[in-house]
Design a protein around this motif. Structure first.
Motif, PDB file in Angstrom:
ATOM      1  N   GLY A  41       0.653  -1.223  -0.145  1.00 14.54           N
ATOM      2  CA  GLY A  41      -0.141   0.146   0.012  1.00 14.54           C
ATOM      3  C   GLY A  41       0.587   1.193   0.211  1.00 14.54           C
ATOM      4  O   GLY A  41       1.662   1.344  -0.476  1.00 14.54           O
ATOM      5  N   PRO A  42       0.198   1.764   0.978  1.00 11.86           N
ATOM      6  CA  PRO A  42       0.382   3.780   0.609  1.00 11.86           C
ATOM      7  C   PRO A  42       2.155   3.699   1.336  1.00 11.86           C
ATOM      8  O   PRO A  42       2.955   4.380   0.553  1.00 11.86           O
ATOM      9  CB  PRO A  42      -0.414   4.279   1.098  1.00 11.86           C
ATOM     10  CG  PRO A  42      -1.300   3.689   0.409  1.00 11.86           C
ATOM     11  CD  PRO A  42      -1.386   2.163   0.956  1.00 11.86           C
ATOM     12  N   PRO A  43       2.060   3.131   2.483  1.00 11.61           N
ATOM     13  CA  PRO A  43       3.541   3.698   2.566  1.00 11.61           C
ATOM     14  C   PRO A  43       4.497   2.726   1.992  1.00 11.61           C
ATOM     15  O   PRO A  43       5.667   3.323   2.162  1.00 11.61           O
ATOM     16  CB  PRO A  43       3.539   2.378   4.147  1.00 11.61           C
ATOM     17  CG  PRO A  43       2.054   2.780   4.493  1.00 11.61           C
ATOM     18  CD  PRO A  43       1.567   2.291   3.293  1.00 11.61           C
ATOM     19  N   LEU A  44       4.116   1.598   1.266  1.00 11.29           N
ATOM     20  CA  LEU A  44       5.989   1.427   0.796  1.00 11.29           C
ATOM     21  C   LEU A  44       5.778   1.184  -0.898  1.00 11.29           C
ATOM     22  O   LEU A  44       7.014   2.366  -0.684  1.00 11.29           O
ATOM     23  CB  LEU A  44       5.280  -0.775   0.147  1.00 11.29           C
ATOM     24  CG  LEU A  44       6.366  -0.937  -1.367  1.00 11.29           C
ATOM     25  CD1 LEU A  44       7.722  -0.967  -0.196  1.00 11.29           C
ATOM     26  CD2 LEU A  44       5.941  -2.401  -1.207  1.00 11.29           C
ATOM     27  N   VAL A  45       4.863   2.369  -1.344  1.00  9.04           N
ATOM     28  CA  VAL A  45       5.359   3.039  -2.205  1.00  9.04           C
ATOM     29  C   VAL A  45       5.277   4.651  -1.558  1.00  9.04           C
ATOM     30  O   VAL A  45       6.335   5.302  -3.050  1.00  9.04           O
ATOM     31  CB  VAL A  45       3.446   3.574  -3.193  1.00  9.04           C
ATOM     32  CG1 VAL A  45       3.654   4.409  -4.520  1.00  9.04           C
ATOM     33  CG2 VAL A  45       3.024   2.009  -3.680  1.00  9.04           C
ATOM     34  N   ALA A  46       5.102   5.183  -1.214  1.00  8.50           N
ATOM     35  CA  ALA A  46       6.132   6.624  -0.989  1.00  8.50           C
ATOM     36  C   ALA A  46       7.677   6.342  -0.712  1.00  8.50           C
ATOM     37  O   ALA A  46       8.430   7.212  -0.324  1.00  8.50           O
ATOM     38  CB  ALA A  46       5.688   7.336   0.333  1.00  8.50           C
ATOM     39  N   ALA A  47       7.215   5.754   0.178  1.00 11.09           N
ATOM     40  CA  ALA A  47       9.306   5.240   1.273  1.00 11.09           C
ATOM     41  C   ALA A  47       9.782   4.428  -0.304  1.00 11.09           C
ATOM     42  O   ALA A  47      11.102   4.890  -0.868  1.00 11.09           O
ATOM     43  CB  ALA A  47       8.908   3.638   1.892  1.00 11.09           C
ATOM     44  N   LEU A  82      21.273   3.274 -10.386  1.00  9.13           N
ATOM     45  CA  LEU A  82      20.726   2.785 -11.556  1.00  9.13           C
ATOM     46  C   LEU A  82      20.324   1.533 -10.939  1.00  9.13           C
ATOM     47  O   LEU A  82      18.942   1.062 -10.912  1.00  9.13           O
ATOM     48  CB  LEU A  82      21.379   2.157 -12.535  1.00  9.13           C
ATOM     49  CG  LEU A  82      21.931   3.415 -13.143  1.00  9.13           C
ATOM     50  CD1 LEU A  82      23.026   3.267 -14.436  1.00  9.13           C
ATOM     51  CD2 LEU A  82      20.602   4.086 -14.034  1.00  9.13           C
ATOM     52  N   TRP A  83      21.046   0.758 -10.139  1.00 16.95           N
ATOM     53  CA  TRP A  83      20.567  -0.538  -9.695  1.00 16.95           C
ATOM     54  C   TRP A  83      19.486  -0.108  -8.494  1.00 16.95           C
ATOM     55  O   TRP A  83      18.233  -1.172  -8.197  1.00 16.95           O
ATOM     56  CB  TRP A  83      21.735  -0.677  -8.430  1.00 16.95           C
ATOM     57  CG  TRP A  83      21.346  -2.219  -7.422  1.00 16.95           C
ATOM     58  CD1 TRP A  83      21.030  -3.327  -7.988  1.00 16.95           C
ATOM     59  CD2 TRP A  83      21.006  -2.717  -6.211  1.00 16.95           C
ATOM     60  NE1 TRP A  83      21.021  -4.928  -6.899  1.00 16.95           N
ATOM     61  CE2 TRP A  83      20.862  -3.729  -5.803  1.00 16.95           C
ATOM     62  CE3 TRP A  83      20.743  -1.306  -4.842  1.00 16.95           C
ATOM     63  CZ2 TRP A  83      19.862  -3.902  -4.343  1.00 16.95           C
ATOM     64  CZ3 TRP A  83      20.201  -1.542  -3.848  1.00 16.95           C
ATOM     65  CH2 TRP A  83      19.646  -2.984  -3.701  1.00 16.95           C
ATOM     66  N   VAL A  84      19.227   0.622  -7.919  1.00 18.47           N
ATOM     67  CA  VAL A  84      18.325   1.391  -6.215  1.00 18.47           C
ATOM     68  C   VAL A  84      17.023   1.165  -7.748  1.00 18.47           C
ATOM     69  O   VAL A  84      15.779   0.705  -6.780  1.00 18.47           O
ATOM     70  CB  VAL A  84      18.149   2.265  -5.626  1.00 18.47           C
ATOM     71  CG1 VAL A  84      17.358   2.920  -5.310  1.00 18.47           C
ATOM     72  CG2 VAL A  84      19.965   1.927  -4.477  1.00 18.47           C
ATOM     73  N   GLN A  85      17.104   1.218  -8.635  1.00 16.78           N
ATOM     74  CA  GLN A  85      15.945   2.162  -9.380  1.00 16.78           C
ATOM     75  C   GLN A  85      15.351   0.762  -9.939  1.00 16.78           C
ATOM     76  O   GLN A  85      13.800   0.307  -9.676  1.00 16.78           O
ATOM     77  CB  GLN A  85      15.778   2.598 -11.193  1.00 16.78           C
ATOM     78  CG  GLN A  85      17.036   4.437 -10.250  1.00 16.78           C
ATOM     79  CD  GLN A  85      15.286   5.063  -9.751  1.00 16.78           C
ATOM     80  OE1 GLN A  85      14.708   5.215  -9.805  1.00 16.78           O
ATOM     81  NE2 GLN A  85      16.832   5.741  -9.091  1.00 16.78           N
ATOM     82  N   ALA A  92       8.342  -3.686  -5.199  1.00 13.29           N
ATOM     83  CA  ALA A  92       7.368  -3.315  -5.284  1.00 13.29           C
ATOM     84  C   ALA A  92       6.521  -4.180  -5.964  1.00 13.29           C
ATOM     85  O   ALA A  92       4.984  -4.694  -5.595  1.00 13.29           O
ATOM     86  CB  ALA A  92       6.914  -2.005  -5.877  1.00 13.29           C
ATOM     87  N   ALA A  93       6.917  -5.092  -5.875  1.00 14.47           N
ATOM     88  CA  ALA A  93       6.714  -6.625  -7.153  1.00 14.47           C
ATOM     89  C   ALA A  93       6.321  -7.713  -6.221  1.00 14.47           C
ATOM     90  O   ALA A  93       5.640  -8.715  -6.563  1.00 14.47           O
ATOM     91  CB  ALA A  93       6.548  -6.684  -8.404  1.00 14.47           C
ATOM     92  N   GLY A  94       7.161  -7.160  -5.126  1.00 15.20           N
ATOM     93  CA  GLY A  94       6.952  -9.076  -4.549  1.00 15.20           C
ATOM     94  C   GLY A  94       8.347  -9.374  -5.053  1.00 15.20           C
ATOM     95  O   GLY A  94       7.738 -10.486  -4.225  1.00 15.20           O
ATOM     96  N   ARG A  95       8.818  -9.427  -5.503  1.00 12.36           N
ATOM     97  CA  ARG A  95      10.135 -10.373  -5.691  1.00 12.36           C
ATOM     98  C   ARG A  95      10.948 -10.710  -5.570  1.00 12.36           C
ATOM     99  O   ARG A  95      12.538 -10.914  -5.471  1.00 12.36           O
ATOM    100  CB  ARG A  95      10.120 -10.256  -6.895  1.00 12.36           C
ATOM    101  CG  ARG A  95       9.348 -10.315  -7.918  1.00 12.36           C
ATOM    102  CD  ARG A  95       9.664 -10.221 -10.007  1.00 12.36           C
ATOM    103  NE  ARG A  95       9.910  -9.252 -10.700  1.00 12.36           N
ATOM    104  CZ  ARG A  95       8.978  -7.824 -11.079  1.00 12.36           C
ATOM    105  NH1 ARG A  95       7.957  -8.511 -11.036  1.00 12.36           N
ATOM    106  NH2 ARG A  95      10.170  -6.758 -11.171  1.00 12.36           N
ATOM    107  N   GLU A  96      11.587  -8.937  -4.791  1.00 12.12           N
ATOM    108  CA  GLU A  96      12.731  -9.120  -3.849  1.00 12.12           C
ATOM    109  C   GLU A  96      12.898  -8.095  -2.867  1.00 12.12           C
ATOM    110  O   GLU A  96      10.749  -7.828  -2.147  1.00 12.12           O
ATOM    111  CB  GLU A  96      13.426  -8.044  -4.279  1.00 12.12           C
ATOM    112  CG  GLU A  96      14.465  -8.714  -5.644  1.00 12.12           C
ATOM    113  CD  GLU A  96      15.687  -9.256  -5.835  1.00 12.12           C
ATOM    114  OE1 GLU A  96      15.878  -9.484  -4.398  1.00 12.12           O
ATOM    115  OE2 GLU A  96      15.467 -10.258  -6.697  1.00 12.12           O
TER     116      GLU A  96
END
Length: 121
Positions: A41-47, A82-85, A92-96
């Motif tokens: 949710g929003p906390p993850l997206v904002a962070a 670039l790695w951070v991006q 965000a996709a739950g893969r990492e």
């Protein structure tokens, strides 16, 4: 003196390394909060967006004219950005894991703190 005036004075007296360290610390707090809240949710997206923007700014600074850092260090910072991006998208996709982003920020913040300590001595 109001607390806001004090904060403005404190920030104005900071070195660039101290400002970067403070920004990385803020990103760490936001990422940990999102982690504690279940990475959704929003906390993850904002962070993630705060951290991405921070690294975009760091990379842009390294790519700009007049940056006094050695070329190899500037290239390394751009590479990390670039790695951070990419990694942020995977988080965000739950893969990492968000822990990797936190760890990178902590290591860079520690390096900046050590640099500030050496300059003060």
């Amino acid at each position: 003196m109001s607390i806001n005036a004090y904060r403005k004075t404190t920030v104005a007296a900071e070195t660039p390394q101290q400002m970067e360290q403070r920004a990385l610390s803020e990103a760490i707090v936001r990422l940990r909060t999102a982690q504690d809240q279940g990475l959704k949710g929003p906390p993850l997206v904002a962070a993630l967006e705060f951290n991405r923007e921070l690294w975009r700014l760091l990379a842009n600074d390294c790519l700009g004219k007049g940056n006094g850092l050695p070329a190899a260090l500037r290239a390394a910072i751009v590479s990390i950005a670039l790695w951070v991006q990419r990694h942020s998208s995977d988080v965000a996709a739950g893969r990492e894991s968000v822990s990797d982003l936190i760890d990178v920020n902590q290591e860079i913040a520690r390096g900046l703190a050590a640099q500030s300590t050496l300059r003060a001595a």
